[in-house]
Every structure is written in C-alpha cells, then in structure tokens.
Write a protein that holds these residues in place. Structure first.
Motif, mmCIF file in Angstrom:
data_model
loop_
_atom_site.group_PDB
_atom_site.id
_atom_site.type_symbol
_atom_site.label_atom_id
_atom_site.label_comp_id
_atom_site.label_asym_id
_atom_site.label_seq_id
_atom_site.Cartn_x
_atom_site.Cartn_y
_atom_site.Cartn_z
ATOM 1 N N LEU A 33 97.478 -1.304 -19.553
ATOM 2 C CA LEU A 33 97.793 -2.227 -18.471
ATOM 3 C C LEU A 33 98.715 -1.554 -17.465
ATOM 4 C CD1 LEU A 33 98.000 -5.060 -17.137
ATOM 5 C CD2 LEU A 33 99.778 -5.588 -18.805
ATOM 6 N N GLN A 34 98.367 -1.680 -16.183
ATOM 7 C CA GLN A 34 99.215 -1.222 -15.081
ATOM 8 C C GLN A 34 99.389 -2.405 -14.124
ATOM 9 O OE1 GLN A 34 96.945 1.915 -13.278
ATOM 10 N NE2 GLN A 34 97.293 3.334 -14.964
ATOM 11 N N ALA A 35 100.591 -2.579 -13.597
ATOM 12 C CA ALA A 35 100.837 -3.678 -12.655
ATOM 13 C C ALA A 35 102.153 -3.459 -11.928
ATOM 14 C CB ALA A 35 100.874 -5.014 -13.387
ATOM 15 N N PRO A 36 102.298 -4.115 -10.759
ATOM 16 C CA PRO A 36 103.570 -4.010 -10.044
ATOM 17 C C PRO A 36 104.670 -4.882 -10.651
ATOM 18 C CG PRO A 36 101.980 -5.240 -8.738
ATOM 19 C CD PRO A 36 101.259 -4.737 -9.945
ATOM 20 N N GLU A 37 104.290 -5.957 -11.417
ATOM 21 C CA GLU A 37 105.336 -6.796 -12.001
ATOM 22 C C GLU A 37 104.813 -7.573 -13.195
ATOM 23 O OE1 GLU A 37 108.234 -8.972 -9.483
ATOM 24 O OE2 GLU A 37 107.512 -10.728 -10.573
ATOM 25 N N LEU A 38 105.656 -7.682 -14.225
ATOM 26 C CA LEU A 38 105.375 -8.449 -15.433
ATOM 27 C C LEU A 38 106.629 -9.225 -15.776
ATOM 28 C CD1 LEU A 38 103.730 -7.406 -18.710
ATOM 29 C CD2 LEU A 38 106.126 -8.056 -18.769
ATOM 30 N N GLN A 39 106.450 -10.513 -16.146
ATOM 31 C CA GLN A 39 107.579 -11.329 -16.585
ATOM 32 C C GLN A 39 107.238 -11.932 -17.938
ATOM 33 O OE1 GLN A 39 108.941 -14.256 -13.796
ATOM 34 N NE2 GLN A 39 108.942 -12.827 -12.091
ATOM 35 N N ARG A 40 108.163 -11.832 -18.891
ATOM 36 C CA ARG A 40 107.956 -12.414 -20.219
ATOM 37 C C ARG A 40 108.606 -13.784 -20.262
ATOM 38 N NH1 ARG A 40 110.748 -12.130 -25.402
ATOM 39 N NH2 ARG A 40 109.226 -12.325 -27.069
ATOM 40 N N ASN A 41 107.820 -14.797 -20.628
ATOM 41 C CA ASN A 41 108.303 -16.161 -20.718
ATOM 42 C C ASN A 41 109.168 -16.316 -21.964
ATOM 43 O OD1 ASN A 41 108.392 -18.992 -21.520
ATOM 44 N ND2 ASN A 41 106.894 -19.343 -19.916
ATOM 45 N N ARG A 42 110.345 -16.840 -21.789
ATOM 46 C CA ARG A 42 111.303 -16.997 -22.885
ATOM 47 C C ARG A 42 110.825 -18.029 -23.910
ATOM 48 N NH1 ARG A 42 117.596 -17.320 -21.795
ATOM 49 N NH2 ARG A 42 116.854 -15.646 -20.519
ATOM 50 N N GLU A 43 110.159 -19.074 -23.460
ATOM 51 C CA GLU A 43 109.764 -20.160 -24.349
ATOM 52 C C GLU A 43 108.641 -19.762 -25.313
ATOM 53 O OE1 GLU A 43 111.345 -23.164 -24.417
ATOM 54 O OE2 GLU A 43 112.707 -22.279 -22.959
ATOM 55 N N ASP A 44 107.510 -19.282 -24.775
ATOM 56 C CA ASP A 44 106.347 -18.995 -25.632
ATOM 57 C C ASP A 44 106.061 -17.501 -25.787
ATOM 58 O OD1 ASP A 44 105.284 -18.313 -23.178
ATOM 59 O OD2 ASP A 44 103.723 -19.850 -23.194
ATOM 60 N N GLN A 45 106.890 -16.653 -25.217
ATOM 61 C CA GLN A 45 106.795 -15.199 -25.307
ATOM 62 C C GLN A 45 105.499 -14.645 -24.706
ATOM 63 O OE1 GLN A 45 107.501 -14.269 -29.418
ATOM 64 N NE2 GLN A 45 109.628 -14.893 -29.308
ATOM 65 N N SER A 46 104.875 -15.397 -23.800
ATOM 66 C CA SER A 46 103.688 -14.905 -23.100
ATOM 67 C C SER A 46 104.116 -14.050 -21.908
ATOM 68 C CB SER A 46 102.823 -16.073 -22.631
ATOM 69 O OG SER A 46 103.516 -16.837 -21.664
ATOM 70 N N LEU A 47 103.160 -13.320 -21.361
ATOM 71 C CA LEU A 47 103.435 -12.439 -20.229
ATOM 72 C C LEU A 47 102.691 -12.925 -18.997
ATOM 73 C CD1 LEU A 47 102.856 -9.047 -22.085
ATOM 74 C CD2 LEU A 47 105.028 -10.261 -21.780
ATOM 75 N N ALA A 48 103.379 -13.067 -17.887
ATOM 76 C CA ALA A 48 102.766 -13.374 -16.595
ATOM 77 C C ALA A 48 102.775 -12.081 -15.788
ATOM 78 C CB ALA A 48 103.548 -14.465 -15.867
ATOM 79 N N ILE A 49 101.599 -11.706 -15.259
ATOM 80 C CA ILE A 49 101.457 -10.393 -14.632
ATOM 81 C C ILE A 49 100.931 -10.560 -13.214
ATOM 82 C CG2 ILE A 49 100.426 -8.122 -14.888
ATOM 83 C CD1 ILE A 49 99.804 -9.124 -17.856
ATOM 84 N N LEU A 50 101.541 -9.859 -12.294
ATOM 85 C CA LEU A 50 101.118 -9.856 -10.899
ATOM 86 C C LEU A 50 100.202 -8.665 -10.665
ATOM 87 C CD1 LEU A 50 101.489 -11.079 -8.042
ATOM 88 C CD2 LEU A 50 103.396 -9.504 -7.760
ATOM 89 N N GLN A 51 99.028 -8.906 -10.123
ATOM 90 C CA GLN A 51 98.029 -7.886 -9.781
ATOM 91 C C GLN A 51 97.787 -6.894 -10.929
ATOM 92 O OE1 GLN A 51 99.640 -6.205 -6.213
ATOM 93 N NE2 GLN A 51 99.040 -7.954 -4.971
ATOM 94 N N PRO A 52 97.358 -7.423 -12.089
ATOM 95 C CA PRO A 52 97.148 -6.525 -13.232
ATOM 96 C C PRO A 52 95.906 -5.647 -13.064
ATOM 97 C CG PRO A 52 96.344 -8.707 -13.747
ATOM 98 C CD PRO A 52 97.019 -8.803 -12.399
ATOM 99 N N LEU A 53 95.976 -4.477 -13.668
ATOM 100 C CA LEU A 53 94.831 -3.575 -13.791
ATOM 101 C C LEU A 53 94.722 -3.227 -15.270
ATOM 102 C CD1 LEU A 53 92.557 -1.721 -12.782
ATOM 103 C CD2 LEU A 53 94.299 0.027 -12.387
ATOM 104 N N PHE A 54 93.680 -3.765 -15.922
ATOM 105 C CA PHE A 54 93.436 -3.493 -17.330
ATOM 106 C C PHE A 54 92.427 -2.358 -17.429
ATOM 107 C CE2 PHE A 54 95.012 -7.809 -17.503
ATOM 108 C CZ PHE A 54 95.745 -7.840 -18.682
ATOM 109 N N LEU A 55 92.761 -1.337 -18.192
ATOM 110 C CA LEU A 55 91.862 -0.218 -18.444
ATOM 111 C C LEU A 55 91.420 -0.331 -19.898
ATOM 112 C CD1 LEU A 55 94.110 2.448 -16.724
ATOM 113 C CD2 LEU A 55 92.102 1.338 -15.752
#
Length: 186
Positions: A61-83
């Motif tokens: 995964l490459q992206a300009p920004e990732l934020q980890r949610n404190r409540e459910d530990q999920s990741l929100a990603i801005l403009q992701p590129l999955f290889l």
C-alpha cells in the motif's frame, strides 16, 4: 418591600444562576467529542507491505495519508494505491479513498476505482468501477457496482463483479455487455 422589587430580585437571581450553570456546562461535551474523533496515529507519504498468514506479501500500500481509528482500529486512507502481487506481475488498484479493517482481511476502495494489470502481463487489462472490496489473503476483489473491464480488442461491462487477482479469473454477475473491437490490419 413591594412585590415589584421582590419579583425583580427573583428574576436577577434566576438570571445569575442560569448564566453560572451555562458557563460551567459549556466545556463538558467538547473534550469527549474531540477524543472520539482523534486518530491513534497518522502516516503521511508512506509505503507499507501487508503479509498474509503464510508470511508472504499479500498486498503493498502507498498513499499520501493514513489515519488509524482509535475506536475500531480500522484505517482510513486518502488516495490509496494497492499493489497486489500475482502470477504475471499483479495489479495496481487506486481510488479516491480507502478503508482497511483492523486485522487487514478486508479493504474497500471508493471513488473512481482504477485497476491496471502489471506491464509485464501478456494481456494488458484495465478495470474501472465506483467501489471495490479486496480480500487480500484470498486474492479476491468484488463489487456490486457497475464495472468496465478492458483488454486489447474487447471491452466488457456489467453490474457485479468477482475476480481472483492472482490467477486473473473473473466473473460478471449481471447485465453483461461485451464489445469486440478487433485490431485493424495494416
């Protein structure tokens, strides 16, 4: 003391008490709301590799920004590129936004999802849709949205799509249309 002075004094006491209560309660709700909105951490301009249960890289995964949610530990990603690796080089999947669950078993790409096969694949393929779910450990991609799949000389569209990203086997689920456009001979 007249009833007017008594009423004025009671109103003054009530106004002061109301103002004091409002002043004391104004700060109570904000820290809780701010705490639930905060992320555990934020990554900027990063690249990360996710390993499957077998220890082999299942997705990068490459992206300009990732934020980890404190409540459910999920990741929100801005403009992701999955290889995603595959037998013939794999896939590049990009979108406006992405989300990954806590254990990394499910990823969602949303908004202008673009999938392109690796340049070294014998048949270059592109995939376009509005949203796509990835199951990296199973090498699967799926959506209920409209999908356009293009290869040299053929364009396929349909609603609903499932694909094994490693073996390049795919299936449209409904409303399938195929346009065959053979290359012109010179």
């Amino acid at each position: 003391m007249s009833w007017r002075k008594l009423l004025g004094l009671a109103l003054l006491v009530a106004a002061v008490a109301t103002g004091w209560l409002a002043w004391n309660r104004r700060d109570r709700g904000e820290p809780q709301a701010a705490a639930t909105e905060r992320s555990d951490y934020v990554l900027r301009d990063f690249e990360m590799a996710m390993l499957g249960k077998d220890g082999i890289e299942s997705v990068r995964l490459q992206a300009p920004e990732l934020q980890r949610n404190r409540e459910d530990q999920s990741l929100a990603i801005l403009q992701p590129l999955f290889l995603m690796p595959g037998e013939d080089g794999g896939w590049r999947l990009a979108a406006d936004q992405g989300w990954v669950n806590a254990d990394g078993s499910l990823a969602r790409l949303e908004g202008n999802v673009k999938g392109d096969s690796a340049p070294e694949q014998p048949t270059p393929t592109t995939l376009r849709t509005g949203w796509l779910e990835l199951l990296p450990d199973q090498h699967l991609a799926r959506t209920d949205d409209r999908v356009t799949l293009t290869q040299p000389g053929i364009m396929q569209t349909g609603v609903g799509f499932q694909a094994n990203m490693q073996t390049r086997q795919y299936q449209f689920l409904s409303q399938v249309k195929v346009r065959y456009d053979p290359p012109t001979r010179r």
